[in-house]
Design a protein around this motif. Sequence first.
Motif, PDB file in Angstrom:
ATOM      1  N   MET A   1       0.806  -1.216   0.000  1.00  0.00           N
ATOM      2  CA  MET A   1       0.000   0.000   0.000  1.00  0.00           C
ATOM      3  C   MET A   1       0.837   1.263   0.000  1.00  0.00           C
ATOM      4  SD  MET A   1      -3.098  -1.146  -0.042  1.00  0.00           S
ATOM      5  CE  MET A   1      -4.137   0.193   0.497  1.00  0.00           C
ATOM      6  N   ASP A   2       2.179   1.120   0.000  1.00  0.00           N
ATOM      7  CA  ASP A   2       3.041   2.292   0.080  1.00  0.00           C
ATOM      8  C   ASP A   2       2.857   3.231  -1.093  1.00  0.00           C
ATOM      9  OD1 ASP A   2       6.007   0.880   1.690  1.00  0.00           O
ATOM     10  OD2 ASP A   2       4.005   1.361   2.420  1.00  0.00           O
ATOM     11  N   HIS A   3       2.331   2.705  -2.215  1.00  0.00           N
ATOM     12  CA  HIS A   3       2.221   3.549  -3.405  1.00  0.00           C
ATOM     13  C   HIS A   3       1.087   4.550  -3.306  1.00  0.00           C
ATOM     14  CE1 HIS A   3      -0.622   0.228  -4.021  1.00  0.00           C
ATOM     15  NE2 HIS A   3      -1.274   1.023  -4.835  1.00  0.00           N
ATOM     16  N   LEU A   4       0.186   4.370  -2.331  1.00  0.00           N
ATOM     17  CA  LEU A   4      -0.924   5.286  -2.185  1.00  0.00           C
ATOM     18  C   LEU A   4      -0.458   6.604  -1.588  1.00  0.00           C
ATOM     19  CD1 LEU A   4      -3.661   2.881  -0.770  1.00  0.00           C
ATOM     20  CD2 LEU A   4      -3.413   3.708  -3.121  1.00  0.00           C
ATOM     21  N   PRO A   5      -1.009   7.741  -2.061  1.00  0.00           N
ATOM     22  CA  PRO A   5      -0.633   9.034  -1.469  1.00  0.00           C
ATOM     23  C   PRO A   5      -0.962   9.069   0.013  1.00  0.00           C
ATOM     24  CG  PRO A   5      -1.889   9.328  -3.514  1.00  0.00           C
ATOM     25  CD  PRO A   5      -1.986   7.873  -3.147  1.00  0.00           C
ATOM     26  N   ALA A   6      -0.237   9.897   0.737  1.00  0.00           N
ATOM     27  CA  ALA A   6      -0.476  10.034   2.170  1.00  0.00           C
ATOM     28  C   ALA A   6      -1.836  10.680   2.417  1.00  0.00           C
ATOM     29  CB  ALA A   6       0.627  10.874   2.799  1.00  0.00           C
ATOM     30  N   ALA A   7      -2.533  10.150   3.396  1.00  0.00           N
ATOM     31  CA  ALA A   7      -3.789  10.775   3.805  1.00  0.00           C
ATOM     32  C   ALA A   7      -3.448  12.024   4.612  1.00  0.00           C
ATOM     33  CB  ALA A   7      -4.609   9.809   4.638  1.00  0.00           C
ATOM     34  N   ARG A   8      -4.011  13.150   4.216  1.00  0.00           N
ATOM     35  CA  ARG A   8      -3.680  14.380   4.920  1.00  0.00           C
ATOM     36  C   ARG A   8      -4.729  14.678   5.973  1.00  0.00           C
ATOM     37  NH1 ARG A   8      -5.868  19.412   2.459  1.00  0.00           N
ATOM     38  NH2 ARG A   8      -7.355  18.861   0.834  1.00  0.00           N
ATOM     39  N   SER A   9      -4.298  15.419   6.969  1.00  0.00           N
ATOM     40  CA  SER A   9      -5.196  15.802   8.049  1.00  0.00           C
ATOM     41  C   SER A   9      -6.002  17.030   7.640  1.00  0.00           C
ATOM     42  CB  SER A   9      -4.384  16.109   9.306  1.00  0.00           C
ATOM     43  OG  SER A   9      -3.510  17.203   9.049  1.00  0.00           O
ATOM     44  N   ALA A  10      -6.882  17.449   8.544  1.00  0.00           N
ATOM     45  CA  ALA A  10      -7.630  18.677   8.290  1.00  0.00           C
ATOM     46  C   ALA A  10      -6.673  19.852   8.180  1.00  0.00           C
ATOM     47  CB  ALA A  10      -8.614  18.912   9.422  1.00  0.00           C
ATOM     48  N   PRO A  11      -6.939  20.806   7.282  1.00  0.00           N
ATOM     49  CA  PRO A  11      -6.043  21.960   7.132  1.00  0.00           C
ATOM     50  C   PRO A  11      -5.839  22.700   8.450  1.00  0.00           C
ATOM     51  CG  PRO A  11      -7.688  21.910   5.380  1.00  0.00           C
ATOM     52  CD  PRO A  11      -8.090  20.866   6.366  1.00  0.00           C
ATOM     53  N   VAL A  12      -4.647  23.274   8.590  1.00  0.00           N
ATOM     54  CA  VAL A  12      -4.338  24.039   9.794  1.00  0.00           C
ATOM     55  C   VAL A  12      -5.029  25.396   9.722  1.00  0.00           C
ATOM     56  CG1 VAL A  12      -2.505  25.136  11.126  1.00  0.00           C
ATOM     57  CG2 VAL A  12      -2.141  22.874  10.119  1.00  0.00           C
ATOM     58  N   ASP A  13      -5.788  25.706  10.738  1.00  0.00           N
ATOM     59  CA  ASP A  13      -6.439  27.015  10.825  1.00  0.00           C
ATOM     60  C   ASP A  13      -5.500  27.947  11.603  1.00  0.00           C
ATOM     61  OD1 ASP A  13      -8.235  29.067  10.706  1.00  0.00           O
ATOM     62  OD2 ASP A  13      -9.565  28.285  12.286  1.00  0.00           O
ATOM     63  N   ILE A  14      -4.804  28.798  10.874  1.00  0.00           N
ATOM     64  CA  ILE A  14      -3.809  29.663  11.518  1.00  0.00           C
ATOM     65  C   ILE A  14      -4.511  30.905  12.053  1.00  0.00           C
ATOM     66  CG2 ILE A  14      -1.629  30.897  11.230  1.00  0.00           C
ATOM     67  CD1 ILE A  14      -0.916  29.001   9.001  1.00  0.00           C
ATOM     68  N   THR A  15      -4.704  30.912  13.347  1.00  0.00           N
ATOM     69  CA  THR A  15      -5.418  31.983  14.026  1.00  0.00           C
ATOM     70  C   THR A  15      -4.510  32.605  15.088  1.00  0.00           C
ATOM     71  OG1 THR A  15      -6.258  30.492  15.725  1.00  0.00           O
ATOM     72  CG2 THR A  15      -7.589  30.737  13.717  1.00  0.00           C
ATOM     73  N   LEU A  16      -4.972  33.705  15.663  1.00  0.00           N
ATOM     74  CA  LEU A  16      -4.229  34.300  16.767  1.00  0.00           C
ATOM     75  C   LEU A  16      -4.138  33.331  17.946  1.00  0.00           C
ATOM     76  CD1 LEU A  16      -5.462  38.018  16.746  1.00  0.00           C
ATOM     77  CD2 LEU A  16      -3.223  37.145  16.067  1.00  0.00           C
ATOM     78  N   ASP A  17      -5.204  32.557  18.178  1.00  0.00           N
ATOM     79  CA  ASP A  17      -5.173  31.567  19.262  1.00  0.00           C
ATOM     80  C   ASP A  17      -4.029  30.579  19.049  1.00  0.00           C
ATOM     81  OD1 ASP A  17      -7.277  32.672  20.628  1.00  0.00           O
ATOM     82  OD2 ASP A  17      -8.786  31.309  19.804  1.00  0.00           O
ATOM     83  N   LEU A  18      -3.849  30.126  17.818  1.00  0.00           N
ATOM     84  CA  LEU A  18      -2.767  29.195  17.525  1.00  0.00           C
ATOM     85  C   LEU A  18      -1.410  29.846  17.768  1.00  0.00           C
ATOM     86  CD1 LEU A  18      -1.517  26.618  16.379  1.00  0.00           C
ATOM     87  CD2 LEU A  18      -1.864  27.538  14.084  1.00  0.00           C
ATOM     88  N   LEU A  19      -1.248  31.098  17.380  1.00  0.00           N
ATOM     89  CA  LEU A  19       0.027  31.780  17.566  1.00  0.00           C
ATOM     90  C   LEU A  19       0.330  31.980  19.054  1.00  0.00           C
ATOM     91  CD1 LEU A  19       0.020  34.398  14.663  1.00  0.00           C
ATOM     92  CD2 LEU A  19       0.841  32.044  14.684  1.00  0.00           C
ATOM     93  N   TYR A  20      -0.700  32.268  19.849  1.00  0.00           N
ATOM     94  CA  TYR A  20      -0.488  32.348  21.295  1.00  0.00           C
ATOM     95  C   TYR A  20       0.070  31.021  21.817  1.00  0.00           C
ATOM     96  CZ  TYR A  20      -2.691  36.893  22.228  1.00  0.00           C
ATOM     97  OH  TYR A  20      -2.979  38.244  22.298  1.00  0.00           O
ATOM     98  N   GLU A  21      -0.487  29.918  21.336  1.00  0.00           N
ATOM     99  CA  GLU A  21      -0.014  28.600  21.782  1.00  0.00           C
ATOM    100  C   GLU A  21       1.409  28.333  21.302  1.00  0.00           C
ATOM    101  OE1 GLU A  21      -0.966  23.869  21.043  1.00  0.00           O
ATOM    102  OE2 GLU A  21      -2.618  25.302  20.867  1.00  0.00           O
ATOM    103  N   LEU A  22       1.676  28.652  20.041  1.00  0.00           N
ATOM    104  CA  LEU A  22       3.002  28.404  19.483  1.00  0.00           C
ATOM    105  C   LEU A  22       4.089  29.160  20.241  1.00  0.00           C
ATOM    106  CD1 LEU A  22       2.630  28.456  15.586  1.00  0.00           C
ATOM    107  CD2 LEU A  22       3.612  26.622  16.958  1.00  0.00           C
ATOM    108  N   LEU A  23       3.777  30.389  20.637  1.00  0.00           N
ATOM    109  CA  LEU A  23       4.771  31.226  21.289  1.00  0.00           C
ATOM    110  C   LEU A  23       4.709  31.145  22.813  1.00  0.00           C
ATOM    111  CD1 LEU A  23       4.643  34.356  18.959  1.00  0.00           C
ATOM    112  CD2 LEU A  23       6.329  32.531  18.996  1.00  0.00           C
TER     113      LEU A  23
END
Length: 371
Positions: free
Chosen positions: A1-23
């Motif tokens: 099954m390695d030939h199958l493309p990778a299943a991707r997750s839900a897109p990242v929602d880049i918000t101010l809340d996320l940046l607060y967490e990142l920093l």
Amino acid sequence: MDHLPAARSAPVDITLDLLYELLGIERHWEPILLLRNARIVRGHLPPLVLSVARTSGAAMGPGSLAELDRMQRRAATYRAIADELTRIPGTRVLKGPSLAARYPEGVLRPLGDLDVVVPDEPRLWQAASRVLAGRPVDGIDITVLRADGTRHTAIALHWPSEDPMIDPELKVEISTFAYPGDSGAVPLRAATPPEQVQADVLALAEERFQRPFTAKDMLDLAVVFSSPGLPPWADLARTADRFRLAPELLELCQAVSGLPALAHTVPRELTRALEEWAPAEQDRRRAVAVDAAPADRTATVRERLDAGMPVHGMLLKRADTPRADAYAVTEDFSDGTLLRTPVGDFLLVDGEIVDPGQYESALAAVREAVR
């Protein structure tokens, strides 16, 4: 099954809340504190914070809007240079514009420098000449080293930003190798994987040899892993192992997995594969470290160059008209070694401190050569 493309997750929602967490900033603090913190950590994060603030509808005045506009023009400059240089056959730009294109619309990826990889030295000078011809470059740095019998060169061209008091300088780094490695334990790897996304992910992992991973690296990886067009995860793990980067990619994946807002982007399938490959790579590095002889600091620059150790170029005379000649030439003179290139003449050195007498002697040798 390695030939199958990778299943991707839900897109990242880049918000101010996320940046607060990142920093690592408490959410009740005002956005001004988020921006202040972004200015003092690594990663050129202010453009990201400002762009997310604007898309989030945060209150912004003329100063912050002007800074964001400058950063958008900076990004456009890098895109234009990337478009120009990739017209040279075999040239590839790592990270930069290709990662920025995966970010959500309106979100400006952090902007550092532009990393360009060319297949050989003639095309390095061709690319450098194009940058020099169209930009107000006021600094040129060169590094030369040997790997597997081939001389490799890296050149960094930099010039002032639109507002030098606030914004970092612009810089384009062009090299005949993609991944420089780590002090002999991990060798230089000149080529890249054929897929741009794999080349970019490996370039993110390679940064660990220079510094700890940053919030920018973690966000880049999360955005890539939630984007379309990914190779199978098993393929990515094998590629990381082939390029000697399984431990670093595993570390970056683990860092992203430790952030609640981004953990969903890292598939357990990938981390399990990297956990399988990484120990063998660490064993290889330990074996190299045991066998490696200490660098001889008394060796001349010529001896260091012949032994494959990196040496650096101090600019002596810039070429009046950059050329796209085939190769640079090394020339010994009474007090050292010169590198005569199509963009200028350099004194090859092995450190930041250069004897003033040697520098003056090198200038004299250059003047003598042009008579």
